[in-house]
Enzyme design. Structure first.
Site, PDB file in Angstrom:
ATOM      1  N   ASN A   9      98.749  32.209  12.028  1.00 47.37           N
ATOM      2  CA  ASN A   9      97.798  31.376  12.763  1.00 47.37           C
ATOM      3  C   ASN A   9      98.469  31.016  14.081  1.00 47.37           C
ATOM      4  OD1 ASN A   9      96.125  29.416  13.768  1.00 47.37           O
ATOM      5  ND2 ASN A   9      96.482  27.924  12.120  1.00 47.37           N
ATOM      6  N   TRP A  10      98.077  31.733  15.135  1.00 47.51           N
ATOM      7  CA  TRP A  10      98.763  31.543  16.429  1.00 47.51           C
ATOM      8  C   TRP A  10      98.379  30.223  17.092  1.00 47.51           C
ATOM      9  CZ3 TRP A  10      98.344  37.049  19.184  1.00 47.51           C
ATOM     10  CH2 TRP A  10      99.031  37.991  18.405  1.00 47.51           C
ATOM     11  N   LYS A  11      97.362  29.571  16.588  1.00 50.45           N
ATOM     12  CA  LYS A  11      96.864  28.324  17.191  1.00 50.45           C
ATOM     13  C   LYS A  11      96.597  28.545  18.690  1.00 50.45           C
ATOM     14  CE  LYS A  11      98.977  25.758  13.488  1.00 50.45           C
ATOM     15  NZ  LYS A  11      99.554  24.518  12.969  1.00 50.45           N
ATOM     16  N   HIS A  95      90.735  24.270   8.851  1.00 54.55           N
ATOM     17  CA  HIS A  95      92.145  23.927   9.094  1.00 54.55           C
ATOM     18  C   HIS A  95      92.257  22.420   9.325  1.00 54.55           C
ATOM     19  CE1 HIS A  95      96.041  23.603  11.018  1.00 54.55           C
ATOM     20  NE2 HIS A  95      96.331  24.754  10.425  1.00 54.55           N
ATOM     21  N   GLU A  97      93.804  20.740  11.413  1.00 52.97           N
ATOM     22  CA  GLU A  97      93.671  20.333  12.819  1.00 52.97           C
ATOM     23  C   GLU A  97      92.204  20.283  13.234  1.00 52.97           C
ATOM     24  OE1 GLU A  97      96.457  23.185  14.428  1.00 52.97           O
ATOM     25  OE2 GLU A  97      98.071  22.129  13.379  1.00 52.97           O
ATOM     26  N   GLU A 167      97.421  23.769   2.328  1.00 59.87           N
ATOM     27  CA  GLU A 167      98.292  23.373   3.433  1.00 59.87           C
ATOM     28  C   GLU A 167      98.458  21.855   3.439  1.00 59.87           C
ATOM     29  OE1 GLU A 167      98.443  26.470   6.766  1.00 59.87           O
ATOM     30  OE2 GLU A 167      96.696  25.242   7.145  1.00 59.87           O
ATOM     31  N   GLY A 173     103.728  22.088  10.806  1.00 62.42           N
ATOM     32  CA  GLY A 173     104.388  21.900  12.098  1.00 62.42           C
ATOM     33  C   GLY A 173     105.484  20.845  12.094  1.00 62.42           C
ATOM     34  N   SER A 212     105.070  24.926   7.516  1.00 65.33           N
ATOM     35  CA  SER A 212     106.483  25.177   7.820  1.00 65.33           C
ATOM     36  C   SER A 212     107.088  26.284   6.955  1.00 65.33           C
ATOM     37  CB  SER A 212     107.300  23.888   7.705  1.00 65.33           C
ATOM     38  OG  SER A 212     106.819  22.920   8.622  1.00 65.33           O
ATOM     39  N   GLY A 233     102.137  29.161  10.901  1.00 67.60           N
ATOM     40  CA  GLY A 233     101.898  28.734  12.273  1.00 67.60           C
ATOM     41  C   GLY A 233     103.087  29.099  13.156  1.00 67.60           C
ATOM     42  N   GLY A 234     104.005  28.153  13.309  1.00 71.42           N
ATOM     43  CA  GLY A 234     105.134  28.326  14.231  1.00 71.42           C
ATOM     44  C   GLY A 234     105.886  29.636  14.061  1.00 71.42           C
TER      45      GLY A 234
HETATM   46  P1  PGA Z   1     103.196  25.749  10.555  1.00 71.04           P
HETATM   47  O1  PGA Z   1     101.591  25.772  10.586  1.00 71.04           O
HETATM   48  O2  PGA Z   1     103.651  27.012   9.864  1.00 71.04           O
HETATM   49  O3  PGA Z   1     103.613  25.677  11.981  1.00 71.04           O
HETATM   50  O4  PGA Z   1     103.584  24.526   9.756  1.00 71.04           O
HETATM   51  C1  PGA Z   1     100.841  26.249   9.489  1.00 71.04           C
HETATM   52  C2  PGA Z   1      99.374  26.099   9.768  1.00 71.04           C
HETATM   53  O5  PGA Z   1      98.972  25.117  10.424  1.00 71.04           O
HETATM   54  O6  PGA Z   1      98.557  26.953   9.348  1.00 71.04           O
END
Ligand code: PGA
Length: 252
Positions: A9-11, A95, A97, A167, A173, A212, A233-234
């Site tokens: 997930n590149w956000k 998600h 967010e 999640e 994050g 994470s 994500g990251g």
């Molecule tokens: P993260 O994000 O790996 O940076 O914790 C995961 C996500 O939000 O899908």
């Protein structure tokens, strides 16, 4: 046996140049292995070019969000048919967010889930509790409510072509990962809910862990029986970090 899915997930990150470099690094380094798949979810403007670069490779492309509407006067929104038109096979819905920063309700998430499926894409339904909810002992209740909104709207059979991502919000994050045991407990709880409804769907539905996840902790998480991959994500923004997770998945 369920296949493992490693999804990036590149956000809201990337650029034409950076994405092309990231994709060529990923495509060049996809490990040999059976029973696992790779997916990247870039921001909307880059979907078509990333999908073109991914064509013929082992990497699939998905979107991070979708409108629940089909077409019309919805300024700024992107229809499900547009995403499949440019090569998306998956779309992330719900998600945390989107839920917390953009006020998406569970009912809206359910509508997006159904809209994605109606356009022939596989929704990745995200569920997860905040730290306050975990500390208050309401984790399972929160997850159940998030799942029930979709189950009530779409029915259990819809999960025959859907993916779930557990999640925990406190792990996204933050660098704090759920332990393999904490994650497995929740994955088991989620699969158990499906067992009560439809044994075949319970056995087949992929449940990813997100929060994470990285090369160093992926193997421990993926070794758990109910963890079928990751939503990253990251660590999906650098080819070598993403590939480290892919290697852990390939060896699983
Ligand atoms: P993260 O994000 O790996 O940076 O914790 C995961 C996500 O939000 O899908």
């Amino acid at each position: 046996m369920r296949d493992i899915l490693v999804a990036g997930n590149w956000k809201m990150n990337g650029s034409s140049t950076a994405n092309a470099e990231l994709m060529s690094g990923i495509i060049a380094g996809v490990p040999e292995g059976s029973g696992f798949s790779l997916l990247v979810c870039p921001p909307f403007p880059y979907l078509a070019s990333v999908a073109a670069q991914a064509a013929g490779s082992a990497v699939s492309v998905g979107a991070q969000n979708v409108s629940e509407h089909q077409k019309g006067a919805f300024t700024g929104e992107v229809a499900p048919s547009m995403l499949s038109d440019v090569g998306c096979e998956y779309v992330i819905v719900g998600h945390s967010e989107r839920r917390s920063l953009y006020g998406e309700s569970s009912a809206q998430v359910a509508a997006k889930f159904q809209a994605a499926q109606a356009a022939g894409m596989t929704p990745i339904l995200c569920v997860g509790e905040t730290l306050e909810e975990r500390e208050a002992g309401t984790t399972e209740k929160v997850i159940d409510e998030q799942l029930d909104a979709v189950l009530d709207a779409a029915g259990v059979e819809a999960f025959g072509t859907a993916v779930i991502a557990y999640e925990p919000v406190w792990a996204i994050g933050t660098g704090v990962t759920a332990t393999p045991e904490q994650a497995q407990d929740m994955h088991r709880h989620i699969r158990g809910r499906f067992e009560a409804l439809n044994a075949d769907i319970a056995a087949s539905v992929q449940i990813l862990y997100g929060g994470s996840m990285k090369g160093e902790n992926a193997a421990g998480l993926l070794a758990k029986p109910d963890i079928d991959g990751g939503l990253i994500g990251g660590a999906s923004l650098k080819a070598e970090d993403f590939l480290a997770i892919a290697h852990a998945a390939a060896q699983n």
